[in-house]
Each structure stands twice: as C-alpha cells, then as structure tokens.
Design a protein around this motif. Sequence first.
Motif, PDB file in Angstrom:
ATOM      1  N   ILE A  66      47.508  34.141  42.701  1.00 24.93           N
ATOM      2  CA  ILE A  66      46.772  34.965  41.748  1.00 24.93           C
ATOM      3  C   ILE A  66      45.285  34.707  41.918  1.00 24.93           C
ATOM      4  O   ILE A  66      44.830  33.567  41.835  1.00 24.93           O
ATOM      5  N   TYR A  90      41.417  35.980  40.596  1.00 24.38           N
ATOM      6  CA  TYR A  90      40.685  36.771  39.607  1.00 24.38           C
ATOM      7  C   TYR A  90      39.206  36.433  39.695  1.00 24.38           C
ATOM      8  O   TYR A  90      38.820  35.373  40.187  1.00 24.38           O
ATOM      9  N   VAL A  98      38.289  37.929  44.420  1.00 21.40           N
ATOM     10  CA  VAL A  98      39.043  39.132  44.774  1.00 21.40           C
ATOM     11  C   VAL A  98      38.368  39.888  45.919  1.00 21.40           C
ATOM     12  O   VAL A  98      39.028  40.348  46.853  1.00 21.40           O
ATOM     13  N   ILE A 145      44.324  42.378  31.531  1.00 18.02           N
ATOM     14  CA  ILE A 145      44.122  41.209  32.387  1.00 18.02           C
ATOM     15  C   ILE A 145      44.027  39.951  31.532  1.00 18.02           C
ATOM     16  O   ILE A 145      44.551  38.897  31.913  1.00 18.02           O
ATOM     17  N   LEU A 191      46.082  35.699  31.720  1.00 17.05           N
ATOM     18  CA  LEU A 191      45.320  34.513  32.100  1.00 17.05           C
ATOM     19  C   LEU A 191      45.061  33.623  30.901  1.00 17.05           C
ATOM     20  O   LEU A 191      45.284  34.013  29.751  1.00 17.05           O
ATOM     21  N   HIS A 220      37.445  36.745  34.266  1.00 16.53           N
ATOM     22  CA  HIS A 220      38.022  37.544  35.354  1.00 16.53           C
ATOM     23  C   HIS A 220      37.128  38.689  35.811  1.00 16.53           C
ATOM     24  O   HIS A 220      37.379  39.287  36.859  1.00 16.53           O
ATOM     25  N   MET A 223      38.816  41.930  37.184  1.00 13.51           N
ATOM     26  CA  MET A 223      39.541  42.019  38.447  1.00 13.51           C
ATOM     27  C   MET A 223      40.630  40.951  38.532  1.00 13.51           C
ATOM     28  O   MET A 223      40.385  39.782  38.216  1.00 13.51           O
ATOM     29  N   LEU A 224      41.809  41.374  38.966  1.00 18.71           N
ATOM     30  CA  LEU A 224      42.904  40.440  39.202  1.00 18.71           C
ATOM     31  C   LEU A 224      43.745  40.981  40.350  1.00 18.71           C
ATOM     32  O   LEU A 224      44.066  42.171  40.392  1.00 18.71           O
ATOM     33  N   GLU A 275      47.283  40.150  42.847  1.00 19.13           N
ATOM     34  CA  GLU A 275      48.468  39.381  43.221  1.00 19.13           C
ATOM     35  C   GLU A 275      48.591  39.457  44.737  1.00 19.13           C
ATOM     36  O   GLU A 275      48.594  40.543  45.314  1.00 19.13           O
ATOM     37  N   LYS A 290      39.429  30.621  41.593  1.00 18.74           N
ATOM     38  CA  LYS A 290      38.219  31.065  40.901  1.00 18.74           C
ATOM     39  C   LYS A 290      37.078  30.087  41.146  1.00 18.74           C
ATOM     40  O   LYS A 290      35.932  30.491  41.404  1.00 18.74           O
TER      41      LYS A 290
END
Length: 273
Positions: free
Chosen positions: A40, A42, A47, A90, A94, A100, A103-104, A106, A167
């Motif tokens: 994941i 974010y 991203v 989102i 989280l 974030h 934006m996230l 997978e 992150k």
Amino acid sequence: MNDRPSRPPGRPKPSAGRPRQQRPRPAGRPFGAWPDDVAILYGWHSVVEALRNPRRKLRRLMVTENAARRLEEEAIPHRIAPEIVRPGEIDRLLDPDAVHQGMLAECDPLPSLSLAEAAECDLLLVLDQITDPHNVGAIVRSAAALKVGAIVTTARHSPAATGVLAKSASGGLEHVPFCFVGNLARALDELKQNGVLVVGLDSEGKADLVDTRLTAPTALVLGAEGKGLRHLTRQTCDTLARIDLPGAIVSLNVSNAAVLALHIARRAIGSRT
C-alpha cells in the motif's frame, strides 16, 4: 420502580470500564486489512514514483479530484485507470494521522535481489533488526539519494515495505531494491567472500569512519537504535567504525547516522556511472 428505558432487543450490554482492544497489525502496515502480497502506497511522492517505475505492478489507484487534476497538470503517466474518490474514502483505509494527499495505490511488492546480485553493487546498506518503519523509511530515502545499490536485511524482524515505511521513504522504495536474508551473519560472510568490505557502525569502533579506508564494494552495517549491532554481527564485520561529532550532542538517531555514513562512504568510493 425502575424508570430507565429498556435496552432494545439484540443490542449487547455495554461493558463498563473495559478498555476497547485494538487489533494488532504488522509494523508498518496501514489500517486496511490487505493481504501480505499487497503493498500500500499513499502520498504524492510515494505514488508518483511508483507510477513512474515500470517494475512496479499496480492493482488499484484511488485519487481525489484535486490529485487527479495535479497528475494531469504534471503529465504523470497513470499506467492504470484511476478511481476518483472523496478524501474520506481514503481516510477510512489508513491510520488517522496518515497524510495521503488524496492518493492511494494498491501494488504488488517489488521483487527483491539475491545476495549475489546485491554483492555486485558498489555501495550496500545492511540493517541489523531495525524495526521502526519511520526510521527504515527515512533510511531508504537517504539511500536513494546517495545511490545505494541495495539494502540487505533479515526477512524477520523487519517492517513491511508498505504503508508508513513507504510514506517515510517518499518514493525511495522505487529506487533502492531490498535483499532479504534468513541469517544476517551468514549473509555478511557471503558478501565478504564476494569481495565486499563490510564495515559496522559502532560507537566503540577503532577509528572514525572518515579515517577508515573504504573501497568499492563496501557494505555499511547499522544496528537498531538503542541496542546497536548484535554481538555476532559485530564479530562478522571486517572492521568497526564510529562517527565522531564535534558538537555537544555526540550521538544521532539511526536514520541521521545512516545518511551521514552513506555520504562519507559515497565520497570515499566515488560513484560508478
């Protein structure tokens, strides 16, 4: 006579004074219940760097309208059709303090290097049971900036390369591959057999890292904050070096020590083109 309203049928009786238990999750994993084979990411940098990385396979991309507009303005390649969502969608996936930026993603985890492949790099970083995902993420970011070829760490006692770690790395995960090993001491021995100079960072090192002769390929070994290098790790290193500081504070946290040590090592061994 009891005038209190009766509890509606089917509603459980509240447990007075009993603290609510939080479900455990692996270090560095975000709140959503994703399987282990999903990474994941974010935040803007994490991203966007994944979108730019052809080796990163994306499964899903969630963006807010503002984030989608910024992607278009900066001509970032999507490589996957984004889902336009509200920020709250989102947020629910989280931790409450996760930033974030709308934006996230997978993704599949990135492939790891073999130890033989890692030994071919001119500068390596070895992490000896550093478990804090914030620290590891910051180290990854510095490693990307200083052109580290690979990060070697144990498969156990390491945070997952996802969520908080990603992150904190601010996109660095896309540029520095990991090499996961079962036994760190044996891995260090194998690196030495492949001609890698293994230097452990330790406050009791016999010389300052600046005064230590470093030649490519070099592997710098960092231990966990507080505990430092484990005994067998120390014994396996070719040499131990310290970082002497001129100020009133004579110690650094592990992520700051990493960037300083990597800068010293990169200047000493140069950079392959």
